[in-house]
Structures are given as structure tokens and as C-alpha cells.
Design a protein around this motif. Structure first.
Motif, mmCIF file in Angstrom:
data_model
loop_
_atom_site.group_PDB
_atom_site.id
_atom_site.type_symbol
_atom_site.label_atom_id
_atom_site.label_comp_id
_atom_site.label_asym_id
_atom_site.label_seq_id
_atom_site.Cartn_x
_atom_site.Cartn_y
_atom_site.Cartn_z
ATOM 1 N N GLY A 50 14.715 5.964 -2.173
ATOM 2 C CA GLY A 50 15.932 6.777 -2.723
ATOM 3 C C GLY A 50 15.117 7.952 -3.346
ATOM 4 N N GLY A 51 14.294 8.138 -3.124
ATOM 5 C CA GLY A 51 13.890 9.381 -3.866
ATOM 6 C C GLY A 51 13.388 9.205 -5.826
ATOM 7 N N ILE A 52 13.547 7.761 -6.156
ATOM 8 C CA ILE A 52 13.375 7.596 -7.703
ATOM 9 C C ILE A 52 11.711 8.055 -7.773
ATOM 10 C CG2 ILE A 52 13.091 5.639 -9.318
ATOM 11 C CD1 ILE A 52 15.216 4.676 -8.014
ATOM 12 N N GLU A 53 11.555 8.537 -9.303
ATOM 13 C CA GLU A 53 10.386 9.240 -9.285
ATOM 14 C C GLU A 53 9.966 8.075 -10.000
ATOM 15 O OE1 GLU A 53 7.284 11.646 -9.782
ATOM 16 O OE2 GLU A 53 9.183 12.173 -8.735
ATOM 17 N N PRO A 54 8.077 7.659 -9.438
ATOM 18 C CA PRO A 54 8.136 6.034 -9.933
ATOM 19 C C PRO A 54 6.536 6.980 -10.518
ATOM 20 C CG PRO A 54 7.172 7.039 -7.770
ATOM 21 C CD PRO A 54 7.934 7.642 -7.778
ATOM 22 N N ARG A 55 5.955 5.838 -11.207
ATOM 23 C CA ARG A 55 4.549 6.296 -12.266
ATOM 24 C C ARG A 55 3.530 5.818 -11.540
ATOM 25 N NH1 ARG A 55 5.589 3.530 -17.947
ATOM 26 N NH2 ARG A 55 7.167 1.727 -16.361
ATOM 27 N N PHE A 56 1.963 6.207 -11.830
ATOM 28 C CA PHE A 56 0.607 5.637 -10.902
ATOM 29 C C PHE A 56 -0.316 5.471 -11.749
ATOM 30 C CE2 PHE A 56 3.289 9.353 -8.395
ATOM 31 C CZ PHE A 56 3.478 8.310 -6.777
ATOM 32 N N PHE A 57 -0.161 4.358 -11.511
ATOM 33 C CA PHE A 57 -1.402 3.394 -11.878
ATOM 34 C C PHE A 57 -2.802 3.799 -10.620
ATOM 35 C CE2 PHE A 57 2.305 2.636 -14.215
ATOM 36 C CZ PHE A 57 1.813 2.900 -15.928
ATOM 37 N N SER A 102 -14.223 -0.542 -7.342
ATOM 38 C CA SER A 102 -15.625 -1.516 -7.519
ATOM 39 C C SER A 102 -16.440 -1.131 -6.239
ATOM 40 C CB SER A 102 -15.511 -2.973 -8.037
ATOM 41 O OG SER A 102 -14.138 -3.496 -7.292
ATOM 42 N N ARG A 103 -15.827 -1.055 -4.637
ATOM 43 C CA ARG A 103 -16.577 -1.195 -3.558
ATOM 44 C C ARG A 103 -16.430 0.159 -3.195
ATOM 45 N NH1 ARG A 103 -13.636 -6.057 -1.065
ATOM 46 N NH2 ARG A 103 -13.344 -7.497 -3.041
ATOM 47 N N ASP A 104 -17.293 0.343 -1.729
ATOM 48 C CA ASP A 104 -16.963 1.967 -0.872
ATOM 49 C C ASP A 104 -15.627 2.448 -0.125
ATOM 50 O OD1 ASP A 104 -19.827 2.408 -1.096
ATOM 51 O OD2 ASP A 104 -20.626 0.592 0.461
ATOM 52 N N LEU A 105 -15.345 1.491 -1.524
ATOM 53 C CA LEU A 105 -13.506 2.139 -0.713
ATOM 54 C C LEU A 105 -12.482 3.148 -1.800
ATOM 55 C CD1 LEU A 105 -12.186 -1.314 1.043
ATOM 56 C CD2 LEU A 105 -13.216 0.725 1.960
ATOM 57 N N PRO A 106 -11.750 3.893 -1.375
ATOM 58 C CA PRO A 106 -11.251 4.659 -2.164
ATOM 59 C C PRO A 106 -10.509 3.430 -2.911
ATOM 60 C CG PRO A 106 -10.804 5.843 -0.059
ATOM 61 C CD PRO A 106 -11.675 4.155 0.030
ATOM 62 N N ARG A 107 -10.287 4.070 -4.346
ATOM 63 C CA ARG A 107 -9.437 3.453 -6.085
ATOM 64 C C ARG A 107 -7.839 2.139 -4.866
ATOM 65 N NH1 ARG A 107 -8.842 6.251 -10.643
ATOM 66 N NH2 ARG A 107 -10.800 7.047 -10.011
ATOM 67 N N VAL A 108 -7.682 1.172 -5.024
ATOM 68 C CA VAL A 108 -6.175 0.895 -5.083
ATOM 69 C C VAL A 108 -5.448 1.830 -6.193
ATOM 70 C CG1 VAL A 108 -4.467 -0.854 -5.689
ATOM 71 C CG2 VAL A 108 -6.955 -1.952 -4.383
ATOM 72 N N THR A 109 -4.501 1.988 -5.834
ATOM 73 C CA THR A 109 -3.573 2.736 -6.739
ATOM 74 C C THR A 109 -2.059 2.089 -7.166
ATOM 75 O OG1 THR A 109 -3.885 4.996 -6.480
ATOM 76 C CG2 THR A 109 -1.783 4.524 -7.279
ATOM 77 N N VAL A 110 -1.280 1.804 -8.311
ATOM 78 C CA VAL A 110 -0.393 1.160 -8.299
ATOM 79 C C VAL A 110 0.522 2.139 -8.877
ATOM 80 C CG1 VAL A 110 1.027 -1.392 -9.676
ATOM 81 C CG2 VAL A 110 -1.271 -1.181 -9.111
ATOM 82 N N VAL A 111 1.626 1.887 -8.042
ATOM 83 C CA VAL A 111 3.459 2.694 -8.006
ATOM 84 C C VAL A 111 4.156 1.566 -8.426
ATOM 85 C CG1 VAL A 111 5.206 4.390 -7.174
ATOM 86 C CG2 VAL A 111 2.242 3.985 -5.597
ATOM 87 N N VAL A 112 4.769 1.801 -9.485
ATOM 88 C CA VAL A 112 6.154 1.223 -10.726
ATOM 89 C C VAL A 112 7.116 1.960 -10.609
ATOM 90 C CG1 VAL A 112 5.886 0.137 -13.118
ATOM 91 C CG2 VAL A 112 4.203 0.478 -11.879
ATOM 92 N N ILE A 134 4.155 -1.548 -6.350
ATOM 93 C CA ILE A 134 3.666 -1.417 -5.333
ATOM 94 C C ILE A 134 2.368 -0.819 -5.412
ATOM 95 C CG2 ILE A 134 4.934 -0.883 -2.200
ATOM 96 C CD1 ILE A 134 7.113 -0.923 -3.475
ATOM 97 N N THR A 135 1.195 -1.937 -4.653
ATOM 98 C CA THR A 135 0.135 -0.900 -3.840
ATOM 99 C C THR A 135 -0.211 -0.116 -3.095
ATOM 100 O OG1 THR A 135 -1.055 -3.011 -2.496
ATOM 101 C CG2 THR A 135 -0.920 -3.106 -5.653
ATOM 102 N N TYR A 136 -0.665 0.387 -2.769
ATOM 103 C CA TYR A 136 -2.001 1.845 -1.970
ATOM 104 C C TYR A 136 -3.291 1.315 -1.908
ATOM 105 C CZ TYR A 136 -3.033 4.557 1.465
ATOM 106 O OH TYR A 136 -3.287 4.837 2.478
ATOM 107 N N GLY A 137 -3.757 0.953 -1.284
ATOM 108 C CA GLY A 137 -5.300 0.687 -1.198
ATOM 109 C C GLY A 137 -5.442 -0.707 -0.909
ATOM 110 N N VAL A 138 -4.848 -1.897 -0.700
ATOM 111 C CA VAL A 138 -5.318 -3.303 -0.215
ATOM 112 C C VAL A 138 -5.378 -2.440 1.289
ATOM 113 C CG1 VAL A 138 -4.746 -5.317 -0.065
ATOM 114 C CG2 VAL A 138 -4.130 -3.933 -2.194
ATOM 115 N N SER A 139 -4.399 -2.315 1.683
ATOM 116 C CA SER A 139 -4.826 -1.898 3.180
ATOM 117 C C SER A 139 -5.678 -0.864 4.137
ATOM 118 C CB SER A 139 -3.439 -0.959 4.050
ATOM 119 O OG SER A 139 -3.409 -0.025 3.411
ATOM 120 N N LEU A 140 -6.617 -0.408 3.054
ATOM 121 C CA LEU A 140 -7.836 0.457 3.391
ATOM 122 C C LEU A 140 -9.067 -0.601 3.894
ATOM 123 C CD1 LEU A 140 -7.435 3.868 0.769
ATOM 124 C CD2 LEU A 140 -7.026 3.537 3.437
#
Length: 184
Positions: free
Chosen positions: A17-24, A29-39, A52-58
Motif C-alpha cells: 500500500g505504498g508504505i515506506e520501507p527501510r533497506f538493508f 561474497s559471490r560474483d552476484l549483486p548483493r542481497v538486500t532486505v526490505v523491512v 523481504i529479500t531481493y537478490g536471492v533470485s539472482l
């Protein structure tokens, strides 16, 4: 055309619903972009944290033929360790762990000081409708599927291993209560 990450975050904006999250972001440690947790604070209700993560699916995994996972947790706590542990799990296990429903993840130590729990079980996220966690289109052949991680006690992890997730789920436990006693 929006990028993959823009499409995923647009989906999160829609379901929150457009709530402003925090990003961590977590250092990769790999040749992939970092994982970020959206809180998200106070989601789905006051006094709760949802991450919720973003980056596992990469990453790639041979079992990920129909979709790729991202991880989600919702707990009744104000301790950021709960959602941030997703970043650690995602970063260290992406590409190696298929994150199947019913699987458990044993951390071998307490996740946070407000709980005796040391493990997680994977299942559909209880705070989201199926349309909001499954088959999220990010402009690729394989969509993203958000997997719920539920904190559990070691005895519960062993019970799931011996009796299965369905038997455990029927024991009448609160999936958001990190201070609850073991149900087995």
C-alpha cells in the motif's frame, strides 16, 4: 521498460500500500549483486516487523525451473535481527538451498535475544495472498515466488523432519510469536 529490480520493488509497493520501507544491503561474497532486505515496520499490524529479500533470485539452482525464490519473514518483535537474518541466509545459501516448502534451516544458535528459537521452516508467507507472493512477473522467463520463513525451536525442526510440515502445522502454534514455547 522497467528493470527487474524496479518491477519487484513496484510489486512490493503495491502489496504494501505504498508504505515506506527501510533497506538493508548485505555485502556480497559471490560474483552476484548483493542481497538486500526490505523491512516494513508495523506490517501487517502494529508491533510486527516484515522483511523481504531481493537478490536471492539472482542466483541459479537446478530446482528453480518454474520460478526463483525471495524470502519473507513476519514476526511480533521490534528486533531487527529477525528480518536481517534473511539477508544472511539469502546471501550464504542462494544457489545452494532450493528453499522448498517444508524444508528447514538450522542456524545452530539463537536468532535473537528475545527468543530461544534457532531454526526456520519454509512455507507460503501467511501475510500475503497467493496472487501477491506467487508468479511475480519481473520481465524474465522465470517469475519470483516469495517464500515465508517461520522461526521454530530445534525440537520443532526435528519433529518436522520426522513427521512432516503438515503434522507440525496442525499443532496450533502462532507463527508470529518469537517468544512462544515449543509445541512439541
Amino acid at each position: 521498460m522497467p528493470t527487474r529490480v524496479e518491477q519487484f520493488f513496484s510489486h512490493l509497493d503495491y502489496i504494501s500500500g505504498g508504505i515506506e520501507p527501510r533497506f538493508f544491503p548485505f555485502e556480497g561474497s559471490r560474483d552476484l549483486p548483493r542481497v538486500t532486505v526490505v523491512v516494513y515496520d508495523d506490517v501487517p499490524e502494529p508491533g510486527m516487523l516484515t522483511g523481504i529479500t531481493y537478490g536471492v533470485s539472482l542466483a541459479d539452482h537446478p530446482h528453480w525451473r518454474l520460478g526463483k525464490p525471495e524470502l519473507c519473514i513476519s514476526v511480533r518483535s521490534d528486533d531487527l535481527r529477525w528480518p536481517l537474518v534473511l539477508g544472511h541466509i539469502g546471501e550464504t545459501q542462494r544457489g545452494d538451498n532450493p528453499f522448498h516448502y517444508g524444508d528447514t534451516i538450522n542456524l545452530g544458535e539463537r536468532i535473537a535475544p528475545d527468543s530461544e528459537m534457532t531454526a526456520f521452516v519454509i512455507f507460503a508467507p501467511a501475510v500475503l495472498d497467493r496472487a501477491d507472493f506467487a508468479d511475480i512477473n519481473v520481465g524474465e522467463t522465470r517469475p519470483i515466488n516469495i517464500c515465508g520463513l517461520y522461526p521454530i525451536h530445534e525440537a520443532e525442526r526435528l519433529f518436522i523432519h520426522d513427521h512432516g510440515l503438515e503434522a507440525f502445522w496442525q499443532l496450533g502454534w502462532d507463527p508470529y510469536d518469537v517468544g512462544r514455547p515449543s509445541v512439541v
